[in-house]
Structure formats: C-alpha cells, structure tokens
Design an enzyme around this catalytic site. Structure first.
Site, PDB file in Angstrom:
ATOM      1  N   GLU A 103      59.561  30.399  -1.373  1.00 56.60           N
ATOM      2  CA  GLU A 103      59.253  30.181   0.037  1.00 56.60           C
ATOM      3  C   GLU A 103      59.014  28.693   0.246  1.00 56.60           C
ATOM      4  OE1 GLU A 103      55.701  32.494   0.709  1.00 56.60           O
ATOM      5  OE2 GLU A 103      54.770  30.911   1.874  1.00 56.60           O
ATOM      6  N   HIS A 141      49.808  37.822  -3.877  1.00 58.60           N
ATOM      7  CA  HIS A 141      50.555  39.083  -3.848  1.00 58.60           C
ATOM      8  C   HIS A 141      50.145  40.046  -4.963  1.00 58.60           C
ATOM      9  CE1 HIS A 141      54.123  36.607  -1.968  1.00 58.60           C
ATOM     10  NE2 HIS A 141      53.114  36.754  -1.130  1.00 58.60           N
ATOM     11  N   ASN A 194      58.129  38.483  -0.667  1.00 52.48           N
ATOM     12  CA  ASN A 194      56.789  38.719  -0.122  1.00 52.48           C
ATOM     13  C   ASN A 194      56.649  40.212   0.189  1.00 52.48           C
ATOM     14  OD1 ASN A 194      58.286  36.267   0.731  1.00 52.48           O
ATOM     15  ND2 ASN A 194      56.229  35.526   1.058  1.00 52.48           N
TER      16      ASN A 194
HETATM   17  P1  FAE Z   1      45.392  44.758   2.231  1.00 52.08           P
HETATM   18  O1  FAE Z   1      46.194  44.196   3.344  1.00 52.08           O
HETATM   19  O2  FAE Z   1      44.837  43.817   1.225  1.00 52.08           O
HETATM   20  O3  FAE Z   1      44.203  45.585   2.900  1.00 52.08           O
HETATM   21  C1  FAE Z   1      43.158  46.158   2.163  1.00 52.08           C
HETATM   22  C2  FAE Z   1      41.936  46.241   3.060  1.00 52.08           C
HETATM   23  O4  FAE Z   1      40.966  47.076   2.445  1.00 52.08           O
HETATM   24  C3  FAE Z   1      41.251  44.897   3.298  1.00 52.08           C
HETATM   25  O5  FAE Z   1      41.041  44.718   4.681  1.00 52.08           O
HETATM   26  C4  FAE Z   1      39.927  45.015   2.542  1.00 52.08           C
HETATM   27  O6  FAE Z   1      38.852  44.309   3.147  1.00 52.08           O
HETATM   28  C5  FAE Z   1      39.684  46.509   2.595  1.00 52.08           C
HETATM   29  N1  FAE Z   1      38.847  47.011   1.505  1.00 52.08           N
HETATM   30  C6  FAE Z   1      38.917  46.702   0.187  1.00 52.08           C
HETATM   31  N2  FAE Z   1      38.006  47.393  -0.518  1.00 52.08           N
HETATM   32  C7  FAE Z   1      37.350  48.177   0.382  1.00 52.08           C
HETATM   33  C8  FAE Z   1      36.282  49.119   0.274  1.00 52.08           C
HETATM   34  N3  FAE Z   1      35.739  49.408  -0.918  1.00 52.08           N
HETATM   35  N4  FAE Z   1      35.829  49.702   1.407  1.00 52.08           N
HETATM   36  C9  FAE Z   1      36.378  49.422   2.609  1.00 52.08           C
HETATM   37  N5  FAE Z   1      37.394  48.532   2.764  1.00 52.08           N
HETATM   38  C10 FAE Z   1      37.875  47.934   1.666  1.00 52.08           C
HETATM   39  O7  FAE Z   1      46.182  45.873   1.431  1.00 52.08           O
HETATM   40  N6  FAE Z   1      52.783  38.993   2.191  1.00 52.08           N
HETATM   41  C11 FAE Z   1      53.969  38.938   2.844  1.00 52.08           C
HETATM   42  O8  FAE Z   1      54.729  39.914   2.805  1.00 52.08           O
HETATM   43  N7  FAE Z   1      54.316  37.822   3.553  1.00 52.08           N
HETATM   44  C12 FAE Z   1      53.529  36.703   3.610  1.00 52.08           C
HETATM   45  O9  FAE Z   1      53.868  35.708   4.265  1.00 52.08           O
HETATM   46  C13 FAE Z   1      52.293  36.737   2.906  1.00 52.08           C
HETATM   47  N8  FAE Z   1      51.477  35.649   2.890  1.00 52.08           N
HETATM   48  C14 FAE Z   1      50.218  35.766   2.340  1.00 52.08           C
HETATM   49  C15 FAE Z   1      49.323  34.696   2.448  1.00 52.08           C
HETATM   50  C16 FAE Z   1      48.019  34.838   1.990  1.00 52.08           C
HETATM   51  C17 FAE Z   1      47.065  33.688   2.111  1.00 52.08           C
HETATM   52  C18 FAE Z   1      47.606  36.067   1.397  1.00 52.08           C
HETATM   53  C19 FAE Z   1      46.199  36.250   0.904  1.00 52.08           C
HETATM   54  C20 FAE Z   1      48.497  37.109   1.263  1.00 52.08           C
HETATM   55  C21 FAE Z   1      49.804  36.980   1.723  1.00 52.08           C
HETATM   56  N9  FAE Z   1      50.703  38.032   1.641  1.00 52.08           N
HETATM   57  C22 FAE Z   1      51.931  37.937   2.241  1.00 52.08           C
HETATM   58  C23 FAE Z   1      50.358  39.286   0.938  1.00 52.08           C
HETATM   59  C24 FAE Z   1      50.045  40.451   1.888  1.00 52.08           C
HETATM   60  O10 FAE Z   1      49.131  40.062   2.881  1.00 52.08           O
HETATM   61  C25 FAE Z   1      49.502  41.613   1.050  1.00 52.08           C
HETATM   62  O11 FAE Z   1      50.500  41.979   0.132  1.00 52.08           O
HETATM   63  C26 FAE Z   1      49.136  42.814   1.901  1.00 52.08           C
HETATM   64  O12 FAE Z   1      48.151  42.496   2.847  1.00 52.08           O
HETATM   65  C27 FAE Z   1      48.653  43.967   1.027  1.00 52.08           C
HETATM   66  O13 FAE Z   1      48.572  45.119   1.836  1.00 52.08           O
HETATM   67  P2  FAE Z   1      47.710  46.365   1.385  1.00 52.08           P
HETATM   68  O14 FAE Z   1      47.906  47.443   2.385  1.00 52.08           O
HETATM   69  O15 FAE Z   1      47.982  46.658  -0.037  1.00 52.08           O
END
Ligand code: FAE
Length: 522
Positions: free
Chosen positions: A378, A463, A501
């Site tokens: 990227e 990721h 991503n």
């Molecule tokens: P996620 O979105 O992490 O959601 C999990 C949720 O569960 C969070 O809100 C937590 O606070 C919550 N949680 C955790 N434990 C508990 C608990 N015990 N009780 C209650 N709540 C809880 O999961 N991906 C892309 O495809 N494109 C991008 O451009 C990209 N850029 C990124 C930039 C940054 C800075 C970061 C950090 C990540 C990036 N990602 C990107 C990765 C992407 O956001 C990530 O893969 C997804 O958000 C993961 O999705 P999930 O549904 O697995």
C-alpha cells in the site's frame, strides 16, 4: 452525507442490564460480542431475521464532540481521545530524524486506538462502536481469487465472489477515486510520485477502492466542506467522509428494531448452563476506566466478534479454565500478521510528495505474482502537514510464519507467542520489492522512523488474523467445535493472511456464515 448520525440511530439503552442473580439476569436470544466488521454484519442479519440481539462493545460510542468541536482528535495533535488507556500515544512511526517528535503525553481515557503488546509483536486494534472501522485507512480490497482459495480452501469461492464479496462491498459503501481528479489533485501527489518510482523499476500499481467518500474528499480539496482525510485524520478516527461501520452496517442493524448496542461493556468471560444457554460476565466501565459494576447476561446464541485478539482470548480462557473443556485444541493457533512491514524511502528534492496528503491510500504496488516474494504494498500517506520528501509503504507479504496463544492464569489473559525472527520472511519480501525501486530511482531507505536505526518495521501489525481458524477451531461456517449455538464471526477465522487489507474478506465471510447459520440453526 450522513455524518454524525450515530447516537440517535444506534439507539442505546433499550436493554436494562440488571443484577447478577439468575432470577434477575437479563436474557436476550442472541448476543454479539464486539462491533467490528464481523459483528456488524452478523447483527444486521440477525436483526433482519427478527432475532432480538444485543451487541456488547468494550469501547465507547463515538458520537460526542470534544471542546474543540470534533469527535476525534487529529494525528498531529493527539489528545486523550487518541488511545485506549495510555499515558502516551504509540504511533506506528515513532520518530523523525531519530528524535521523539511524534508521540505525545496524553491522559488515559477510553480512546479509539489500542496497541496491544505481546513481547516481540504489538497489535493495533480499534476500540469503540465500529471497531477497526473507526481507525483504519478504509482500503477496501477484495483478495485475489486464487489466493483466497488457497487460504480458505473449504469455502465455496464461486459463492463468495458471485454473492458475498459484492454484498460486502455494497453494504460497506466501497467507492473508487475519480482517475482524472487523482491525476491532478495535490493530495495524491505522494501516490503519483511513488507510482512513478515503482514503474521505473518495472512494477505495476493498481488503484485501491476505499470506504472513504471520494466525492467528499474532492470537496475537501476545493475547501467546500470541513476537512478530514485532507487534515491528517486517520488512525485516531475521521470526523468526516469515512463510511465507518457506525454509518453503514450498525445503523441498519439498529434500524431493524431488533438490535441494541451497549458500549463500554467488556465481556470478561462466559459459561454454558446445563440447558445449553450461555451466561456472559460483563464489566461495565466508564470513559476514565472506572469499573461501574459487573453484570451477567444470558443468551441462547452467542456470536464472538471481538477481533482476532479478543475472540481468541475469550475462547482460550474458557478452555483453559475448564469452563468449556470441549473446545478444540486448535483454539489459539494459526495466528499471523498478514505479513505486515512498514518502511519509508527518502526521496530527491524534485520528488515532492506534498504537505497535504490524503490520509486514505488509493494506490498499491501489486507484485503478488512474484514467484519468490509476493508483495502487495500500500502506498501510504505521511500526513505530517509538511513536506518530508518521504515515501511511506505498508507492505503485505506472504509470511508463512504463524504465532500461537497460551493462557496465563496469573494475569487471566492470553499471551501471543511471536518471536522477532518470525518477521524475517516479511522483511526479506519487502526488501526484494523495494531494493530495485531504490536502485531505479537513486533513493534510499530511511533509518530514522521507527525509534532505532531499522529500515523495516515488522514489530507491529494492523492486520491480526487467525487464532480460531475456520474449519479447525470451528466448522466451515464459524460454528465453534464442541458447543452448540456458539459462533466465531471475525478476523480470527482467517489463518493469518489474506494477501490484501482484510476487512472486506472479514465482512464477506461473516455475511456468508450468518446466511447459513440463520437458515440451519434458527
Ligand atoms: P475488529 O474490527 O477489531 O472489532 C472487534 C471489536 O471488539 C472492537 O471494537 C473491540 O473493542 C471489541 N472487543 C474486543 N474484546 C472485547 C470484549 N472482551 N468485550 C467487548 N468488546 C470487545 O474485528 N483493514 C483494511 O481492510 N483496510 C485498511 O485500510 C486497514 N487499515 C488499518 C489501519 C489501522 C491503523 C488498523 C489498526 C487496522 C487497519 N485495518 C485495515 C485492519 C482492519 O481494521 C481489521 O482487520 C478489522 O477491523 C478486523 O475486523 P474484526 O471484525 O475482526
């Protein structure tokens, strides 16, 4: 655009969470833990099917403006809103000219970005209603079919590419940049410069779709609307323009009338009752981290969407404390970084990248066909607000190394085992791509950006993937092995790598799984 609509639309507080004894314990048919991509898609489909559903999210609802009139703080002036209970920000790029110029002391608060440390690896995750969608770069990439089939061979790719990837893209509001505007605007000068460098080395670049509204971004550049992507907003949240989940899936879920979201509710553990229902122990905290109380909530169907790190920890704790002893041995295995490596190159004075850089990447260098070192890199912004003559990249490489988790009883927490040497394949692949780019352009790596003198930063990942892998810890549709009505619905299903991503893949997979689960298990 439908900005700032979250609070009313998300309709909080509809379920009152009472005392912890069984007679008083609230019971909801379905609970979804977390509110990221997998959870949001799952909650919407449950709600549409008429299933009363409670979403429990440990982070806050990002709906109230601070004293500066903004909901989120900018990257250049981070404050307490930036990070999840830290006394100092922990930005991925930690230094400039080896000086500690980037990070700031802040007041500990339920901020939006967390960096979770596990020895040689730290993991960035979003905290709040919307999970990672609040902090990420919005890059919405559908993986190459061939690689997807290799990573998840038991998933029907025809169905994914014919139905669920298009559905996820539509629901997430994925759009592409206008090519004419891209070629002339100031805010993607950095991307055009890096594209030119890649092309000089004989490499191919590709446009990358995004969930940020490119129409809004064009109006930002014209000065017609408040700036967000063009005002150094990314990683600590975007005040405008980005279709994060609190503006797409989650309002739609709440709009069904069957879904309620509770923020600042952290699921600590859960158990199964003799009648097969589940009881969750939930900690309620305030924004300063004070514990307000512990509540028990019963449910029949339990969906774990706490992200790779969160879901794996919950299941590992349940298995290792003997609460759910039949959980598969594979829980806690198959974790990877999606091969993430970050690096910066120092450019010549004539290769100006611009002092205004869109925080939302729109181009990638696609060298995934390389037989030895496949890389999708990227072209990342460095939105410092001044010309730094630097090209930043986040390389996604094909790193076969996998980490695993163990349970630490003293801390009652999961520990990730990932050693520094496991990042080596990622660094080698990134080097194999960027060495020729440097040679073709007479440029060099920057060694001053990551706190020491390294050029390649492989000690963090954006990721995290895996930990409860589809077809191993669960069946082929995310049903947890050993227990009925218990599901995994997030990035922990994917075994460590997507080659791009990951959020489109996570969303599409969740859509596929809940479609099957609703038709067979309800
Ligand atoms: P996620 O979105 O992490 O959601 C999990 C949720 O569960 C969070 O809100 C937590 O606070 C919550 N949680 C955790 N434990 C508990 C608990 N015990 N009780 C209650 N709540 C809880 O999961 N991906 C892309 O495809 N494109 C991008 O451009 C990209 N850029 C990124 C930039 C940054 C800075 C970061 C950090 C990540 C990036 N990602 C990107 C990765 C992407 O956001 C990530 O893969 C997804 O958000 C993961 O999705 P999930 O549904 O697995």
């Amino acid at each position: 655009m439908a900005a700032m609509q979250s609070a009313a639309v998300l309709g909080l507080g509809a379920v009152s969470l009472g005392r912890a004894d069984a007679a008083e314990r609230p019971f909801v048919p379905a609970v979804v833990v977390g509110s990221g991509y997998g959870s949001a898609a799952t909650a919407l489909r449950l709600g549409e099917a008429g299933v009363s559903t409670l979403v429990l999210e440990m982070g806050r609802l990002w709906d109230r403006a601070g004293e500066d009139g903004a909901i989120f703080c900018s990257m250049l002036q981070p404050d307490h809103r930036a990070m999840w209970f830290k006394a100092r920000t922990e930005a991925p790029l930690s230094s400039l000219l080896w000086m500690d110029l980037v990070n700031r002391d802040i007041k500990p608060f339920a901020g939006v970005l967390d960096r979770v440390h596990h020895g040689d690896m730290s993991v960035y995750v979003g905290r709040g209603v919307g999970g990672g969608s609040l902090v990420n770069g919005g890059m919405a990439v559908t993986p190459r079919r061939g690689y997807f089939e290799e990573v998840l061979p038991r998933v029907d790719a025809g169905e994914m590419y014919g139905r669920f990837f298009p559905l996820a893209n539509r629901m997430l509001g994925v759009n592409t940049v206008d090519r004419t505007w891209f070629e002339e605007c100031e805010s993607y000068r950095y991307a055009r410069v890096s594209r030119g460098h890649a092309q000089r080395a004989g490499l191919r670049t590709t446009f990358v779709p995004n969930v940020y509204d490119f129409g809004y971004m064009r109006r930002e550049e014209r000065g017609e609307v408040p700036k967000s992507a063009l005002s150094s907003e990314v990683i600590y949240g975007n005040n405008h323009g980005k279709r994060s989940l609190d503006r797409s899936y989650l309002p739609a879920a709440v709009g069904t009338g069957n879904v309620t979201i509770q923020s600042l509710h952290r699921v600590r553990s859960f158990r199964q009752e003799p009648d097969g229902t589940y009881v969750l122990t939930v900690e309620r905290i305030d924004e300063l981290g004070n514990m307000l109380g512990t509540t028990e909530i019963g449910c029949r169907w339990l969906f774990l969407g706490a992200g790779s790190m969160g879901t794996t920890e919950l299941l590992l704790r349940a298995r290792e404390t003997g609460v759910l002893p039949r959980l598969d041995d594979s829980v806690g295995h198959g974790w990877g970084t999606n091969g993430n490596v970050m690096l910066g190159r120092a450019l010549h004075s004539w290769d100006r990248t611009g002092s205004v850089q869109s925080g939302m990447p729109a181009l990638g260098i696609d060298n995934w066909d390389d037989p030895v070192h496949p890389v999708f890199a990227e072209i990342a912004p460095l939105p410092a607000g001044l010309e730094l003559l630097t090209s930043l990249s986040l390389a996604i490489t094909r790193n076969p190394e996998r980490g695993s988790f163990s349970y630490d009883p003293a801390a009652d927490a999961a520990r990730l085992h990932w050693s520094a040497s496991q990042g080596k394949p990622s660094v080698e692949a990134a080097k194999a791509l960027f060495d020729p780019i440097n040679r073709a352009n007479g440029t060099v790596y920057r060694h001053d950006l990551f706190g020491d003198s390294r050029a390649f930063e492989d000690r963090f990942t954006y990721h995290p993937l895996g930990g409860c892998v589809l077809g191993e810890a669960t069946d082929d549709f995310g049903r947890v092995r050993g227990y009925r009505n218990l599901y995994v619905t997030d990035g922990s299903l994917i075994p460590g790598s997507t080659g791009v991503n990951p959020f489109v893949t996570i969303t599409a997979l969740a859509e596929r799984n809940i479609d099957r689960v609703l038709s067979e298990d309800f």
